[in-house]
Every structure is written in C-alpha cells, then in structure tokens.
Design an enzyme around this catalytic site. Structure first.
Site, PDB file in Angstrom:
ATOM      1  N   ASP A 268       0.874  -1.177   0.000  1.00 62.12           N
ATOM      2  CA  ASP A 268       0.000   0.000   0.000  1.00 62.12           C
ATOM      3  C   ASP A 268       0.913   1.229   0.000  1.00 62.12           C
ATOM      4  O   ASP A 268       2.139   1.133   0.096  1.00 62.12           O
ATOM      5  CB  ASP A 268      -0.975  -0.017   1.187  1.00 62.12           C
ATOM      6  CG  ASP A 268      -2.211   0.853   0.904  1.00 62.12           C
ATOM      7  OD1 ASP A 268      -2.145   1.704  -0.014  1.00 62.12           O
ATOM      8  OD2 ASP A 268      -3.230   0.708   1.597  1.00 62.12           O
TER       9      ASP A 268
HETATM   10  C1  BGC Z   1      -5.088   3.204   0.223  1.00 63.49           C
HETATM   11  C2  BGC Z   1      -5.192   2.253  -0.956  1.00 63.49           C
HETATM   12  C3  BGC Z   1      -5.093   3.012  -2.245  1.00 63.49           C
HETATM   13  C4  BGC Z   1      -3.767   3.756  -2.252  1.00 63.49           C
HETATM   14  C5  BGC Z   1      -3.481   4.509  -3.526  1.00 63.49           C
HETATM   15  C6  BGC Z   1      -3.875   4.105   0.106  1.00 63.49           C
HETATM   16  O1  BGC Z   1      -3.887   5.112   1.076  1.00 63.49           O
HETATM   17  O2  BGC Z   1      -5.057   2.463   1.415  1.00 63.49           O
HETATM   18  O3  BGC Z   1      -6.397   1.526  -0.865  1.00 63.49           O
HETATM   19  O4  BGC Z   1      -5.207   2.160  -3.339  1.00 63.49           O
HETATM   20  O5  BGC Z   1      -3.768   4.680  -1.171  1.00 63.49           O
HETATM   21  O6  BGC Z   1      -4.232   5.652  -3.651  1.00 63.49           O
END
Ligand code: BGC
Length: 740
Positions: A268
């Site tokens: 993530d």
């Molecule tokens: C989230 C993800 C997301 C990523 C990219 C993160 O903060 O937990 O679910 O895909 O950001 O934007």
C-alpha cells in the site's frame, strides 16, 4: 465497437519463455526499477520521472489520468528505455471513473453478480480512455465495524457475499482477456485483515487469530484469486505483531504456496517504509529487506526498494532469485495486459464517457442497491394520484457531489442527477414539490431553517426527508466513533414529525448508521448508501413505485454503537442468549438477586439482536416461502444435495427477491458460526407468480479450516435455512455420513 485484440501470451509456455528472455537481458537496476511505482499526482511529466522511466528505474506510475501524459511516458518507456518495457499505470477506480456506481457497500446490497460485473466493466472502459490500465479495486476486507470509514469501500461482513461480489468486480474490470481494449487489471485489497482495525479507527492494529483469518478474512481473497485477479495489495495494518506488508505467512505461505497465485503483490502507499514507524524495523533498508523477503513485489510510492534492494542483494541479505521472481510476476501481468503489443491509448477506440449504457448501468445499480428498512402501514410507494403536494426536505436532496460517496478521484458531479431533480422530472406538473434544504450540511447543528421546513411539511400531503452523511464522513481515514445521523438531523426528524404528515426518510450514507433514535419517528426508511451518479432517478422510481426496492443488507445494522462488532455469523458461545434469558436495564428490580438478570451473552441496555439483521430488505411485493425440501437428508463426502423452496409473490406488483441459503454445522473441530451464508439468488417474480428456487450444496461448500489449519469437511449434523434474510425461519436438517 470492436474492442477485442489477440493476445499472443495466452499460451503459458510462451509467456514464461518471454519472461525468462526479458529477465536474462535485464540489469539488476532495471529489475529493481520494475519493482518501483512512482506517484505523480495531478502534475505533468517531471523531468525526473521521464528520466526515471528512460533509465528503467520506474516500472509503474499511479495517479496520472491525462491520456497524453500517459502516452508520452509510455513512449519514453517503450522507445527510449533500453529494453522497451511498458509501464503499468495505476489509479483508484473504486466504484466508477467519471460515471459513478453506488459505493461498493451499496453494490454488495444488490446481491447481483451480473450487475456488479457490468458496473466494473463500465468503470474499466472509462478509465481506459485516460490510459489507466490497472485499478486498485476491489476492496474485499471483511468489515464488521461500521465506525470504520472504509466500510463504504467494502463488500460487507460476509465472506461468501464479499467473495462472490468481489470476483464479479474482478471479472468486470479484467474481462476474459486482459489484453482486450477497455479492460484493466484489478487489485484485490488489502491483504489481509484491514477491516478488523481496533475500534474501527483507520490504520489501527488488528488481532486476528490464524483460524479466524482463514475462515473469515481470507475467504474473499481466495475467491478473487480463483477469479484470476491480476494483483493484490497489502494492508497497512499490523496483524498479530507483524504488519501485513512484512507478513511472510500471508504473502508466501498462503498466497503463493497454498493458492499458487501468479500475479504480483503491490504494497500500500508507502507501507514498506511504514514498517519502521510500526516498530518492526529501524531503517528503510531493513524495511526493504522485510518486505522483499516477505513477498511484496512492487513498492507503491516509497523509495525503500529503489535505494536499498541492490545493496541488500550485494550483501547476501536478499536473494537475487527472489528479485527475479518478483519481476517475473510483474512482467507476467504486463504481458497479459497486452502492453508490449499495445502500449498506447487512443480514446477514440473506446465508448464516450458517461455513455447511455454507462448511465443506465449506474441507474440499475443504484436502484437495486437501495434497501427498504421499514415501511409502516405501506406508506410507500407514494401514490402520486392521491397527493397534491409533497415536501422534499434535507441536506442531501439536491447534493450532486455528496451522492457520489467516497473515493471518487475522477467522479464527475456534473453527470449526477439528484433526487430532487429526478422527483421534479417524474411528477411534472401533477404534484407540487416544496423543497427546503433545512441544513447547510449533514453535520450542521444550526436549526434555524427548521421552522420553515416544518411549515412546508404541514402544508404538504407527505414529506420525504433526505438525510445521512456527506461523502467526506466516510472513506479512508474518515472513521466515526458515533454513528448516529450527524448534526441536528435527529432533531429535524422530530420537528418534521410534529407536522403530523406521513414521513419517509431516504438515507444516503457510507456506512450503517444507528437509527434507533429515528426509526419510530418516520413511516418508512429507504437506505440508499451513496448511490452514485444516477442515485436520483433510482430513488425517485422507488419512492413512486415505478420499481420495488430489492436491496438486502450486506452488513448488520446495530441498535447502538456499543453493540459493535455485531454480525450475523457469530459463534454460539457457551451461554447463548434467548428472549427468556435477558433483562433490560430499566426492568431491574432493586431487591432481586443478581442472578435473575440472566447469565447469557447480551447487553443490559441493548439485548443481543441488531436493529436490522444481515440480509434484511423489504419489498413492495409480498413473498411467501414454503416447502423447504432436500433431495436427501444424508450425503457422503464428495456428494451434493439439492435444497429447494417454493417462492410465491402474493402481491400484485412484480419485484425481485434475493433468496438466501444459510447453514449451521452443529459440531466442529473448531466451533462454527450459528449461521453461514452458503448461496444466494436474485430472482424476479411477476404478480402472483410461484417459482421453485434450488441450490446445490456440495460437501466442499461445508469445508472450513480446523485446528490444524487444514481445510476439512466433517461428518455430522447440519441445519439449513432458506429465506429472505439471515433471520430466515424455514429450516431443515441433513447429515454428512462418513464414507466407508
Ligand atoms: C489506500 C489504498 C489506495 C492507495 C493509492 C492508500 O492510502 O489504502 O487503498 O489504493 O492509497 O491511492
């Protein structure tokens, strides 16, 4: 429009051969580059990014949605980098791109695999016009805590429903062949257990024992892997002391060794470097070491891999073969996407944004997502002919942006049709519509507009109150500890009630709310989640009976927040409550011995039942379930039985019903839930129509992870129910007998 192309990499042997050839030509720096994903936000091609792509130091980018910029970067990757490996371009396309479908939790409330698949396909077509070829969806974290803001993005509390709806999303994004024009790679996230964040506080610690992890949280991920999902994303959270991004058990043992997943895993956002903040590592270098060894193939946004993987390999801390494996996983998906053959995007080859088909799909999805929670004295549907005027009141009646919900980076509110607009269109000149916003936002505490709203209500024949949460109140890092209607909305309901007119509440929200304080103050409640672009027409059609509500809750609604977590598939405990064993705090006799309160698992002030159970949802039609029968009451391992029920629509309105099958395994090697969803079918019935609905139940469907963490089906007794909610009453029994 012909969107098909031929993918030369469908033959696994040639695909693996091509990966091998590419790896053989790559330097270590180029390999590490494939494992790095750079973010560019909304800005244009920075020189450093172009340089990074040119030198092979960037394998993926996220958050560029300008097709010209994407094409420029792809051109640099393909024509100017040494090996010409194209970029994979990621974006959070969570429930639509420009045309927005209901929030995922609302889509789960449709219990309609085909419709959800169509919605994801629409999103893929629209996102493709921007050069996006990878979405970070579906989010299939089991969510039992409505305080958690990300429950909006989830598919609810049940592993089977989340798995099947999640798999349908994967199919919708990826199609049968990811290289076709208008399909994009999906990403099942967040692996795993993120939804169990303590007290629903986003990013908080999770404690999930392995058996619970396997029997509950991992099941939807297995379904997504079986549906061919291209990628998985790790979770931010700490699980039993090992954050998911450094969790070898999940990423290697389960995902690769047990499930044979051959796509790639992305961290993530910055979650590799966060291993240090968690306190698992002391430096970014150690974080890169932990994540790479655990099995994270690509780093989103951070630079731990870029800065440290090479030296970790030189020092023998990370095996070079492990990097080859990670890069191979990434190349496999790039090849399957057809990016080597077709790196550039020509939007003219794709349908236009917000096409008729896209809007129609969004409208159907919104219509089927709405759950009618209550309908006293059949106040709904409103009988247009019997009314002269209605009052439309509330902060969410005409809020084109708010109805889209969370995670709509690209969602375009100019396409939204609000409930007020749709009601006006539907009733035309036949009915006077008095509209009053009454509150500036859903959070306002200011009651200044209430007198005027009450006066409008008093003058009208019926009132429709548009309540709920604005979109900002749910989603990532938007958790709430109090999940009542925010601001002065409950007060507004009470004041409107005093006008003495029929009151219908339409609630748009990103989570289950505690509605005990208003449920008896209104005559009907339509729970519409955040319904997306076409929420307005869908809601108007339901209010006026053009269609019947058919959504069913994918998550339990508690009476009060102190009941959380409360979910239908709970364990029985050694002291299960029943109506006879519970007492209410107001009924405690000061002189009675303490034992008279009952010694079972309940709350003195809330009992043990929710306000609305999982699977609940009313209809304008009336459905009668009868004749539950089994093809046999005994089966051997490896066999199936057929469970059938007769379903009659006893009303004069055609409608859809979601028929649900639940099972309880009475005795297990580990204790089993009191009910477990094993199947569901959405069926359509004409007035007075009677049909038979049948489910096949195989002994494999009854398997679970036992004490030794192996998937087993055990002989023994089972109960089975079929009905319109998790409180289905038609019950039968069967038994699995040991094969000789
Ligand atoms: C989230 C993800 C997301 C990523 C990219 C993160 O903060 O937990 O679910 O895909 O950001 O934007």
């Amino acid at each position: 429009m012909n969107l098909s192309v031929t993918n030369p990499w469908t033959d696994p042997a040639s695909l693996e051969q091509r990966i091998k050839e590419l790896l053989a030509q790559m330097t270590l720096a180029e390999k590490i580059g494939q494992m790095c994903q750079a973010n560019v936000g909304d800005s244009y091609v920075h020189d450093y990014l172009a340089d990074g792509v040119r030198s092979g130091a960037v394998g993926s980018v996220l958050n560029i949605v300008d097709v010209d910029v994407v094409n420029q970067l792809q051109k640099i990757a393909v024509e100017e980098s040494r090996l010409g490996i194209p970029l994979i371009v990621g974006r959070d396309v969570i429930h639509g791109f420009k045309t927005v479908m209901p929030i995922p939790l609302g889509q789960a409330a449709t219990w309609n695999r085909d419709l959800v698949r169509d919605g994801a396909h629409v999103a893929a077509l629209e996102a493709s016009t921007a050069g996006v070829n990878w979405t970070f969806a579906p989010m299939i974290d089991i969510s039992r805590d409505p305080r958690w803001g990300r429950i909006a993005e989830s598919l609810g509390e049940d592993p089977l429903l989340a798995g099947e709806i999640g798999a349908a999303m994967v199919e919708g994004y990826q199609g049968d062949d990811m290289s076709a024009i208008g399909t994009i790679a999906a990403c099942a996230k967040h692996f795993a257990g993120y939804g169990a964040s303590e007290s629903g506080r986003d990013y908080a610690t999770t404690n999930i024992p392995e058996n619970e992890m396997r029997n509950v949280y991992l099941r939807p991920f297995k379904a997504a892997v079986d549906a061919g999902v291209a990628t998985l994303m790790t979770s931010f959270s700490d699980i039993d002391g090992v954050p998911a991004t450094g969790n070898e058990f999940l990423l290697r043992q389960v995902l690769r060794d047990e499930w044979a997943f051959d796509g790639f895993v992305v961290s993530d956002w910055d979650s590799i470097r966060q291993l240090q903040i968690h306190g698992l590592t002391a430096t970014d270098r150690e974080s890169a070491f932990e994540a790479a060894n655990a099995g994270v193939d690509m780093e989103m946004h951070g630079d731990a891999y870029l800065n440290h993987l090479e030296s970790l390999i030189a020092d023998g801390k990370v095996d070079a073969a492990l990097v080859d494996k990670a890069v191979g996983n990434i190349l496999r998906i790039k090849l399957r996407l057809g990016l080597f053959e077709r790196p550039y995007t020509d939007p003219a080859t794709l349908p236009p944004i917000a096409s008729e088909h896209a809007l129609a799909t969004a409208r159907r999805a919104a219509l089927q997502s709405v759950v009618m929670l209550t309908n006293e004295h059949h106040v709904l549907p409103l009988q247009q002919k019997q009314l002269d005027s209605i009052a439309v009141i509330g902060p969410l009646a005409d809020a084109p942006y708010e109805q889209l919900g969370t995670w709509i980076f690209d969602g375009d509110a100019q396409f939204s049709v609000t409930p007020l607009q749709a009601i006006n269109t539907l009733v035309g000149d036949d009915l006077e519509v008095r509209y009053l916003q009454a509150m500036e936002t859903s959070r306002s505490r200011d009651t200044e507009g209430f007198d005027e709203a009450v006066a409008a209500a008093a003058e009208s024949d019926a009132v429709i109150l548009f309540l709920g949460e604005e979109s900002i109140l749910s989603g990532e890092a938007h958790s709430r500890a109090d999940i009542n209607l925010p601001g002065a909305q409950a007060e507004l309901v009470r004041r409107i009630r005093s006008a003495g007119k029929p009151v219908v509440a339409v609630i748009q929200a990103g989570r289950p709310l505690t509605l005990a304080n208003i449920v008896d103050e209104v005559d009907a409640i339509l729970f519409a989640w955040h319904p997306g672009t076409m929420g307005g027409p869908a809601i108007a059609d339901l209010l006026f009976g053009i269609a019947s509500p058919s959504g069913k809750l994918p998550v339990t609604f508690p009476k009060m927040v102190g009941q959380v977590p409360i979910y239908y598939n709970q364990k029985n405990t050694g002291k299960p409550p029943s109506p006879d064993t519970i007492a209410h705090i107001d009924d405690i006799d000061a002189n009675a011995p303490q034992l008279s309160l009952g010694m079972t698992a309940f709350h003195l002030d809330a009992g043990y039942t929710p306000l609305f159970p999982f699977g609940h949802g009313l209809s304008y039609a009336a459905f009668d379930y009868e004749n539950l029968r089994l093809s046999s009451h005994e089966l051997r391992m490896g066999e199936s039985i057929t469970v059938s029920v007769d379903l009659t629509n006893t009303s004069d309105m055609a409608a859809n019903e979601v028929v649900q099958l639940y099972v309880r395994d009475l005795v297990g090697n580990v204790t089993r839930p009191v009910k477990d969803l094993k199947g569901f079918q959405r069926v359509y019935l004409e007035p007075e129509e009677r049909i038979t609905v049948s489910f096949e139940l195989h002994t494999d469907d009854l398997a679970f992870y036992g004490r030794k963490m192996q998937l087993i089906t055990e002989p023994g007794e089972f109960h089975v129910w079929v009905g319109g909610s998790s409180e289905a009453e038609l019950m039968s029994e069967f038994r699995i007998i040991q094969s000789e």
